[in-house]
Design an enzyme around this catalytic site. Structure first.
Site, PDB file in Angstrom:
ATOM      1  N   GLU A 168      67.075  64.934  61.224  1.00 43.67           N
ATOM      2  CA  GLU A 168      66.544  64.402  59.958  1.00 43.67           C
ATOM      3  C   GLU A 168      67.432  63.274  59.433  1.00 43.67           C
ATOM      4  O   GLU A 168      68.643  63.400  59.373  1.00 43.67           O
ATOM      5  CB  GLU A 168      66.440  65.548  58.938  1.00 43.67           C
ATOM      6  CG  GLU A 168      66.253  65.141  57.485  1.00 43.67           C
ATOM      7  CD  GLU A 168      65.017  64.281  57.223  1.00 43.67           C
ATOM      8  OE1 GLU A 168      63.937  64.610  57.736  1.00 43.67           O
ATOM      9  OE2 GLU A 168      65.155  63.265  56.512  1.00 43.67           O
TER      10      GLU A 168
ATOM     11  N   GLY B 216      51.515  67.301  45.656  1.00 44.47           N
ATOM     12  CA  GLY B 216      51.058  68.120  44.540  1.00 44.47           C
ATOM     13  C   GLY B 216      50.955  69.594  44.881  1.00 44.47           C
ATOM     14  O   GLY B 216      51.076  70.440  44.017  1.00 44.47           O
ATOM     15  N   GLY B 217      50.726  69.932  46.133  1.00 41.31           N
ATOM     16  CA  GLY B 217      50.745  71.340  46.514  1.00 41.31           C
ATOM     17  C   GLY B 217      49.530  71.878  47.216  1.00 41.31           C
ATOM     18  O   GLY B 217      49.648  72.420  48.309  1.00 41.31           O
TER      19      GLY B 217
ATOM     20  N   ASP C 277      59.883  54.501  60.924  1.00 36.61           N
ATOM     21  CA  ASP C 277      60.783  54.591  62.078  1.00 36.61           C
ATOM     22  C   ASP C 277      60.076  55.175  63.298  1.00 36.61           C
ATOM     23  O   ASP C 277      60.278  54.725  64.427  1.00 36.61           O
ATOM     24  CB  ASP C 277      61.994  55.482  61.774  1.00 36.61           C
ATOM     25  CG  ASP C 277      62.824  54.968  60.623  1.00 36.61           C
ATOM     26  OD1 ASP C 277      62.365  54.031  59.942  1.00 36.61           O
ATOM     27  OD2 ASP C 277      63.921  55.503  60.392  1.00 36.61           O
TER      28      ASP C 277
ATOM     29  N   ARG D  44      40.440  55.269  43.241  1.00 38.75           N
ATOM     30  CA  ARG D  44      41.776  54.699  43.364  1.00 38.75           C
ATOM     31  C   ARG D  44      41.720  53.287  43.933  1.00 38.75           C
ATOM     32  O   ARG D  44      42.419  52.396  43.477  1.00 38.75           O
ATOM     33  CB  ARG D  44      42.591  55.519  44.356  1.00 38.75           C
ATOM     34  CG  ARG D  44      43.013  56.860  43.852  1.00 38.75           C
ATOM     35  CD  ARG D  44      44.003  57.408  44.854  1.00 38.75           C
ATOM     36  NE  ARG D  44      43.777  58.823  45.043  1.00 38.75           N
ATOM     37  CZ  ARG D  44      44.513  59.590  45.844  1.00 38.75           C
ATOM     38  NH1 ARG D  44      45.479  59.069  46.550  1.00 38.75           N
ATOM     39  NH2 ARG D  44      44.286  60.864  45.951  1.00 38.75           N
TER      40      ARG D  44
ATOM     41  N   GLU E  90      51.991  62.217  59.154  1.00 37.18           N
ATOM     42  CA  GLU E  90      51.635  60.871  58.695  1.00 37.18           C
ATOM     43  C   GLU E  90      52.024  59.786  59.699  1.00 37.18           C
ATOM     44  O   GLU E  90      51.507  58.677  59.655  1.00 37.18           O
ATOM     45  CB  GLU E  90      52.285  60.615  57.331  1.00 37.18           C
ATOM     46  CG  GLU E  90      51.565  59.549  56.527  1.00 37.18           C
ATOM     47  CD  GLU E  90      52.083  59.402  55.102  1.00 37.18           C
ATOM     48  OE1 GLU E  90      52.482  60.431  54.499  1.00 37.18           O
ATOM     49  OE2 GLU E  90      52.093  58.265  54.601  1.00 37.18           O
TER      50      GLU E  90
HETATM   51  C1  LIG Z   1      54.039  61.555  45.434  1.00 40.13           C
HETATM   52  C2  LIG Z   1      53.163  62.080  46.557  1.00 40.13           C
HETATM   53  C3  LIG Z   1      52.200  63.054  46.304  1.00 40.13           C
HETATM   54  C4  LIG Z   1      51.384  63.527  47.340  1.00 40.13           C
HETATM   55  N1  LIG Z   1      50.483  64.505  47.066  1.00 40.13           N
HETATM   56  C5  LIG Z   1      49.744  65.032  48.075  1.00 40.13           C
HETATM   57  C6  LIG Z   1      48.866  66.125  47.849  1.00 40.13           C
HETATM   58  O1  LIG Z   1      48.776  66.613  46.738  1.00 40.13           O
HETATM   59  N2  LIG Z   1      48.177  66.608  48.905  1.00 40.13           N
HETATM   60  C7  LIG Z   1      48.293  66.102  50.170  1.00 40.13           C
HETATM   61  O2  LIG Z   1      47.654  66.589  51.074  1.00 40.13           O
HETATM   62  N3  LIG Z   1      49.114  65.078  50.411  1.00 40.13           N
HETATM   63  C8  LIG Z   1      49.845  64.531  49.405  1.00 40.13           C
HETATM   64  N4  LIG Z   1      50.700  63.494  49.662  1.00 40.13           N
HETATM   65  C9  LIG Z   1      50.860  63.028  51.050  1.00 40.13           C
HETATM   66  C10 LIG Z   1      51.722  64.002  51.825  1.00 40.13           C
HETATM   67  O3  LIG Z   1      52.764  64.480  51.019  1.00 40.13           O
HETATM   68  C11 LIG Z   1      52.337  63.355  53.071  1.00 40.13           C
HETATM   69  O4  LIG Z   1      51.385  62.611  53.746  1.00 40.13           O
HETATM   70  C12 LIG Z   1      52.894  64.432  53.991  1.00 40.13           C
HETATM   71  O5  LIG Z   1      53.831  65.204  53.301  1.00 40.13           O
HETATM   72  C13 LIG Z   1      53.511  63.837  55.228  1.00 40.13           C
HETATM   73  O6  LIG Z   1      54.155  64.862  55.953  1.00 40.13           O
HETATM   74  P1  LIG Z   1      54.966  64.565  57.271  1.00 40.13           P
HETATM   75  O7  LIG Z   1      55.544  65.842  57.729  1.00 40.13           O
HETATM   76  O8  LIG Z   1      54.158  63.772  58.196  1.00 40.13           O
HETATM   77  O9  LIG Z   1      56.123  63.595  56.770  1.00 40.13           O
HETATM   78  P2  LIG Z   1      57.262  63.859  55.684  1.00 40.13           P
HETATM   79  O10 LIG Z   1      57.121  65.132  54.962  1.00 40.13           O
HETATM   80  O11 LIG Z   1      57.324  62.644  54.861  1.00 40.13           O
HETATM   81  O12 LIG Z   1      58.552  64.021  56.576  1.00 40.13           O
HETATM   82  C14 LIG Z   1      59.063  63.008  57.388  1.00 40.13           C
HETATM   83  C15 LIG Z   1      60.544  63.241  57.582  1.00 40.13           C
HETATM   84  O13 LIG Z   1      61.034  62.414  58.616  1.00 40.13           O
HETATM   85  C16 LIG Z   1      62.285  61.885  58.235  1.00 40.13           C
HETATM   86  N5  LIG Z   1      62.545  60.674  58.994  1.00 40.13           N
HETATM   87  C17 LIG Z   1      62.022  59.425  58.834  1.00 40.13           C
HETATM   88  N6  LIG Z   1      62.556  58.568  59.747  1.00 40.13           N
HETATM   89  C18 LIG Z   1      63.439  59.289  60.499  1.00 40.13           C
HETATM   90  C19 LIG Z   1      64.317  58.978  61.582  1.00 40.13           C
HETATM   91  N7  LIG Z   1      64.409  57.731  62.080  1.00 40.13           N
HETATM   92  N8  LIG Z   1      65.085  59.947  62.090  1.00 40.13           N
HETATM   93  C20 LIG Z   1      65.030  61.213  61.597  1.00 40.13           C
HETATM   94  N9  LIG Z   1      64.225  61.575  60.570  1.00 40.13           N
HETATM   95  C21 LIG Z   1      63.430  60.626  60.033  1.00 40.13           C
HETATM   96  C22 LIG Z   1      62.133  61.680  56.741  1.00 40.13           C
HETATM   97  O14 LIG Z   1      63.382  61.591  56.103  1.00 40.13           O
HETATM   98  C23 LIG Z   1      61.356  62.919  56.335  1.00 40.13           C
HETATM   99  O15 LIG Z   1      62.184  63.997  56.000  1.00 40.13           O
HETATM  100  C24 LIG Z   1      51.520  62.993  48.647  1.00 40.13           C
HETATM  101  C25 LIG Z   1      52.485  62.028  48.906  1.00 40.13           C
HETATM  102  C26 LIG Z   1      53.298  61.573  47.884  1.00 40.13           C
HETATM  103  C27 LIG Z   1      54.334  60.537  48.196  1.00 40.13           C
END
Ligand SMILES: Cc1cc2nc3c(=O)[nH]c(=O)nc-3n(C[C@H](O)[C@H](O)[C@H](O)COP(=O)(O)OP(=O)(O)OC[C@H]3O[C@@H](n4cnc5c(N)ncnc54)[C@H](O)[C@@H]3O)c2cc1C
Ligand SMILES: Cc1cc2nc3c(=O)[nH]c(=O)nc-3n(C[C@H](O)[C@H](O)[C@H](O)COP(=O)(O)O)c2cc1C
Ligand SMILES: Cc1cc2nc3c(=O)[nH]c(=O)nc-3n(C[C@H](O)[C@H](O)[C@H](O)COP(=O)(O)O)c2cc1C
Lengths: 812, 205
Positions: A330, A343-344, A577, A636, A772
């Site tokens: 991480e 949001g949850g 990244d 939006r 994502e």
């Molecule tokens: C304010 C906000 C509210 C939201 N509300 C909602 C909601 O209510 N419902 C919903 O469905 N979605 C919501 N979303 C979208 C959702 O939160 C994200 O799309 C989702 O959490 C992405 O999950 P993930 O595991 O793909 O990435 P993340 O949870 O973002 O995790 C990615 C991780 O990778 C790490 N990382 C990045 N680059 C590197 C690297 N080079 N080396 C090592 N680690 C790295 C980051 O530090 C991070 O910890 C919201 C987003 C935001 C910003």
């Protein structure tokens, strides 16, 4: 000893560079000399925003962290080159890393005097109050006739010159120690006691109590309850410890929690002031960084996961459930990524559960509308599902013609809504929608993800079914506890309890391959350590790129413009990244031009929860001319594009009654924001207009018109769909807003097994992606609550497939 | 008489620019002062080719066509700003229009000392062999506390400072006339234009 060497010119060929390179080799045993180049340093300009040039920050940080600096200056026109003067100006204006820093001057030049005049000027420059360096007196090392002094290996030819340089350098080493000894601050003494102070954190006040003895900071206790769970903890753990261990206030803020970090530091400073000492003395005390020589950590594991967000921790937990080893790498100090900000509620159709709830007005209407959609507009691959859904809906409507009925749902409705919600056309006329096979997997397995999370330890609130913002339907499973953090808390606990290892502060920099098979990665650990990981499979779960404006602009095909200074709702770690890592081994990308904006964000921070956030029926939006410009009830995307067309910045106007409908704030917070100038309040609209530098007549008319529409129940200008309150009761408020980047739908191309695909559609062996970072599902617009469903579903799939392909483990 | 007034900074607001504008207005009867800016010039980076970029060529042509130059310099860290140094490096590295050109140095700064150290540096710089400007001796016009020095109309509020500047200007105009007489088509001109630091140390000079 750690030294920085600055090559005093931006020329391609330089004897001063050669001299420093020689010194770097020659003095290797005594000091580590890192050479910095001026090539990319822009010309100093008082009015330019230095934050735009990361190189200046790099110079600042490296010089600040070094024990001393060696400057090698050429002589241009009897003085120092403008390029060298320029970096000194940058570093004497807002930043002052040279302050008290020991400096050795050397210079090579064509003439016999070898830069003597330039060195004299440089001494005077470095002595200026904004620079305030400690330049070593005497020992002027001048290398005249530079072009004749080096041999083919870049070594100095003359033994006499080498001996002189040795003696100058030996003297400098002593000088550094001497200056450091002088810099040890005078003893600080406090009036002993426990001081209760209040600092400002991220979400408001941070009450803390600081205990000081006569000459030590003994204890720091903080009321952490208001700060964001999952983001602020690292700051609470580390900052007080760093302050107490070092007895210093010169501690670095934690990335991702810098506001909380500064809050804690400010609070302790406050207490120190109250105890009769000067906090600046403690800010000068450098926490001594003993730069460790580069270490290499070599780790072998079964599966390595990039990113400890929701998708990454899910994949890790799944690997552990099969009894295999996993390592999560991480980038940030805290785990959780954007997932803790969510949001949850997560979307999953669970008809048996949803049937317990009554339908609400409007839902039948929405369903009827779906049955009326022209089939010619439905993509062929979705058509069979669409027809089956229509049959379901018709049966439901028939069954409930005479009664209110229960809340309807099905995986087909979820699938078709995800498809319809994601359908968008970009500026070039390209239409995009979610890839059928991926959307099918998402909607078929989302409920399974809810059940799986329950086993991991996430508890859901079964008593309510919610509709997340922008979700279109009530199918949100809401976890108990702190929103997005609830998932991360449970997953992190599971992973660590089952022997999974998580390395934080370790950004992954590259992937390694052997014969086309991805088999590990290289990352940068804390204190410049190099981390090499060997694994059978690599799962990319590093999130999107909404915090990387350049990248958004580069790929954007949807928005007419993305401002250079646009803010984001995301964690600053979301810089794409994983997308770079994937493409470096040939991955294909999909849907990169489409990003989602949050139209009503704070112009300074990108956050949603500042100012007055009220239900949209009470939004009154005015542009910088004081006029309404959009149907405030729009989607939006509509609000965002209208804001962009109106210069991005706009205001939400509210009165005292509308204020009461705000769901995000308290009077104390509002008062603090008004005082800070981030929210405007006035007793009359005329006054409010003046504060906003709007024409009072225009704003007054805009509001009078709006109020008349509320009375008439109709908005002939923008056709606002629903309104509630008028703007009538003083005091009046204006909350400045701008669109902020929120979500990136595009990303790495994957198949239904989360394999990353190359441009020929072939699987890249050993590489998987989830969350994502991957694209293809949400297409032009992600429905609220679908992202969480996505990350937990594809996080599990990626792990399952990696185990099957690479470790021949079959998971149920 | 035609003079170029060179604004020695790239800042958007500058009391040195104000000082030159003041001179332009007040001495209009005796000299035509064209104000030249350095804000948009590229940063000097010692390119392999010694050809002047267009904007440098334009500045150089302007200087060549003038009878003399007034440089108004701020003081940054006890020396002249990097932006001014960069412009001078370009001129010295490419077209060398300052050779034998009469130059007067003036300066405004927010502090009390009014650019005395920057002016001393600038003097040494302009006398380097590849510049060889004729810097007017005995004049050091220092305008300290420059933020308070002008009124709303751009006039100098301190009458002593205004008189001093008028006297210096008269002296400079005489200096320009005088130097014209003693350096008609200077015979070293060509040689100076070919000066190179590498050459002297190669012993070819
Ligand atoms: C304010 C906000 C509210 C939201 N509300 C909602 C909601 O209510 N419902 C919903 O469905 N979605 C919501 N979303 C979208 C959702 O939160 C994200 O799309 C989702 O959490 C992405 O999950 P993930 O595991 O793909 O990435 P993340 O949870 O973002 O995790 C990615 C991780 O990778 C790490 N990382 C990045 N680059 C590197 C690297 N080079 N080396 C090592 N680690 C790295 C980051 O530090 C991070 O910890 C919201 C987003 C935001 C910003
Ligand atoms: C614009 C310019 C002006 C110069 N002025 C001087 C000078 O005043 N004195 C001098 O010794 N060399 C001068 N030189 C030559 C430099 O000595 C030579 O480029 C440099 O000092 C050699 O070091 P380097 O190889 O690190 O650039 C000048 C070079 C340039 C490009
Ligand atoms: C990087 C920097 C360094 C400065 N150093 C000095 C200095 O050494 N001495 C001084 O009198 N003023 C110094 N100043 C302030 C200047 O006096 C002031 O900005 C300038 O000279 C006023 O001229 P201007 O109005 O034309 O910009 C410095 C300003 C900057 C931006």
């Amino acid at each position: 000893m750690k030294l920085i060497g600055i090559v005093g010119t931006n020329a391609k060929q330089s004897y001063n560079r050669e001299l420093l390179t020689y010194m770097q080799r020659h003095f290797k045993a005594q000091a580590e000399l890192e050479i910095l180049e001026l090539t990319d340093v822009p010309l100093f300009n008082e009015t330019a925003d230095q934050a735009k040039y990361p190189i200046i920050q790099t110079f600042n940080d490296k010089i600040a962290a070094a024990d001393g600096v060696v400057i090698a200056t050429p002589e241009h026109n009897h003085s120092v080159p403008s390029a060298l003067k320029s970096i000194i100006e940058w570093l004497s204006f807002n930043l002052h890393p040279f302050d008290g820093k020991p400096i050795m001057l050397v210079g090579a030049s064509y003439s016999v005097q070898g830069s003597s005049r330039a060195q004299l000027h440089l001494r005077q420059i470095l002595d200026a109050p904004g620079v305030n360096a400690s330049v070593m007196p005497g020992s002027e090392f001048l290398l005249g006739r530079a072009q004749t002094t080096f041999d083919d290996h870049g070594d100095l030819k003359s033994a006499g010159t080498v001996a002189f340089l040795d003696s100058c350098f030996a003297k400098f080493m002593k000088f550094v120690t001497l200056v450091q000894a002088m810099a040890v601050p005078d003893a600080v003494s406090y009036q002993p006691g426990t001081y209760d102070v209040t600092a400002v954190g991220h979400n408001g006040n941070l009450p803390m109590s600081v205990t000081l003895s006569k000459n030590r900071i003994e204890d720091i206790q903080i009321d952490t309850s208001t700060e964001t769970k999952g983001i602020a903890e690292v700051a609470f753990q580390r900052i007080p410890k760093a302050i107490i261990d070092g007895q210093t206030l010169a501690v670095d803020a934690i990335s991702g929690a810098s506001m909380t970090s500064h809050g804690v530091i400010d609070g302790v400073a406050e207490a120190i002031k109250a105890a009769g000492a000067n906090p600046d003395d403690l800010k000068k005390r450098q926490a001594k960084t003993n730069a460790a020589p580069q270490n290499i950590t070599d780790i072998t594991t079964d599966v390595v996961v990039v990113g400890a967000g929701g998708a990454g921790l899910t994949a890790a937990a799944k690997v552990l459930q099969s009894g295999r080893n996993v390592l999560v790498v991480e980038k940030f100090p805290a785990v959780g990524g954007n997932t803790v900000r969510a949001g949850g509620p997560m979307n999953a159709a669970d008809p048996d559960w949803q049937h317990q709830f009554d339908a609400i007005p409007g839902e039948k209407h929405t369903l009827t509308e779906i049955t009326q959609i022209d089939e010619a507009t439905i993509a062929p691959e979705y058509l069979a599902d669409f027809r089956a859904l229509k049959t379901q809906i018709k049966a439901y409507l028939k069954e409930n013609t005479d009664q209110r009925g229960y809340l309807f749902d099905s995986t087909l409705l979820h699938r078709i809504q995800t498809y319809l919600g994601g359908k968008r056309t970009d500026l070039q006329g390209h239409e995009i929608y979610g890839q059928y096979d991926l959307v099918k997997v998402l909607t078929d397995h989302a409920l399974e993800s809810v059940k799986w999370l329950e086993k991991i330890g996430v508890e859901f609130d079964k008593t309510q079914v919610t509709m997340p913002v922008g979700a279109i339907w009530r199918r949100g499973h809401k976890p108990m506890g702190d929103q997005g953090f609830a998932y991360i808390k449970a997953l992190q606990k599971f992973v660590t309890a089952h022997g999974g290892r998580i390395l934080t502060e370790t950004p992954v920099q590259s992937l390694t391959t052997t014969d086309g098979q991805v088999d590990g990665l290289i990352a940068k650990g804390p204190n410049d350590t190099k981390v090499i990981v060997h694994a059978k499979a690599v799962i990319l779960a590093s999130g999107g790129f909404a915090a990387n404006t350049k990248m958004l602009q580069q790929y954007n095909t949807y928005w007419t413009a993305i401002d250079d200074d646009i803010k984001t709702t995301n964690s600053p770690a979301m810089t794409g990244d994983g997308i770079r890592l994937g493409t470096s081994v040939g991955a294909d990308l999909v849907g990169m031009g489409f990003s989602q904006m949050m139209p009503v964000s704070d112009p300074e921070t990108g956050e949603l929860f500042s100012g007055l956030q009220v239900p949209p029926q009470n939004f009154v939006m005015v542009n910088q001319a004081g006029k309404r410009f959009v149907n405030e009830y729009g989607s939006r995307d509509e609000l965002t594009q209208a804001a962009i067309d109106n210069g991005s910045l706009f205001y939400l106007i509210a009165d005292d009654e509308i204020k009461k409908t705000a769901y995000n704030t308290t009077q104390a917070k509002l008062d603090a924001q008004v005082a800070a100038g981030t929210l405007y309040r006035a007793d009359t609209l005329v006054d409010l207009a003046k504060q906003l530098q709007l024409d009072p007549a225009v704003l007054t008319k805009t509001i009078a018109d709006y109020n008349s529409y509320v009375d008439a129940g109709e908005d002939p200008e923008f056709h606002k769909n629903a309104f509630d309150l008028k703007v009538a009761v003083a005091p009046f408020y204006a909350t400045p807003r701008k669109p902020a980047t929120h979500h990136t739908m595009g990303g790495l191309k994957i198949d239904t097994h989360a394999h990353v695909l190359n441009a020929d559609g072939q699987v890249i062996n050993g590489l998987y992606a989830a969350g994502e970072v991957a694209g293809g599902i949400h297409a032009g617009n992600r429905l609220g609550g679908n992202s969480l469903a996505d990350i937990f579903t594809f996080g599990r799939i990626a792990a399952t497939q990696a185990l099957k392909d690479e470790l021949t483990v079959t998971v149920d | 008489m035609k003079l170029v007034g060179l604004v020695g900074t790239n800042a958007t607001t500058s009391t040195n620019r104000q000082l030159l504008q003041y001179m332009q207005q007040h001495f209009a009867a005796t000299a035509q002062i064209e104000i030249a800016e350095i804000a948009d010039l590229p940063a000097f980076n010692e390119p392999e080719s010694h050809v002047a970029p267009d904007s440098i060529q334009a500045l150089s042509d302007q200087i060549k066509a003038a009878d003399g130059v007034i440089v108004a310099t701020p003081e940054y860290d006890h020396s002249i700003p990097a932006a001014l140094k960069s412009a001078i490096e370009w001129l010295s590295y490419t077209t060398r229009p300052l050779i034998n050109k009469p130059v007067m140095i003036v300066g405004a700064s927010n502090g009390a000392l009014g650019t005395s150290r920057a002016q001393a540096h600038l003097r040494q710089i302009l006398e380097a062999p590849e510049l060889k400007a004729l810097v007017m001796p005995n004049v050091e016009y220092l305008l300290g506390h420059s933020l308070q020095a002008f009124d709303d109309q751009g006039n100098l509020t301190d009458t002593d400072k205004a008189t001093e500047l008028a006297n210096d200007m008269t002296a400079f105009l005489d200096f320009v006339t005088l130097t014209k007489k003693i350096t008609p088509e200077n015979k070293f001109m060509e040689k100076n234009q070919q000066f190179s630091w590498r050459q002297i140390t190669d012993g070819r000079d």
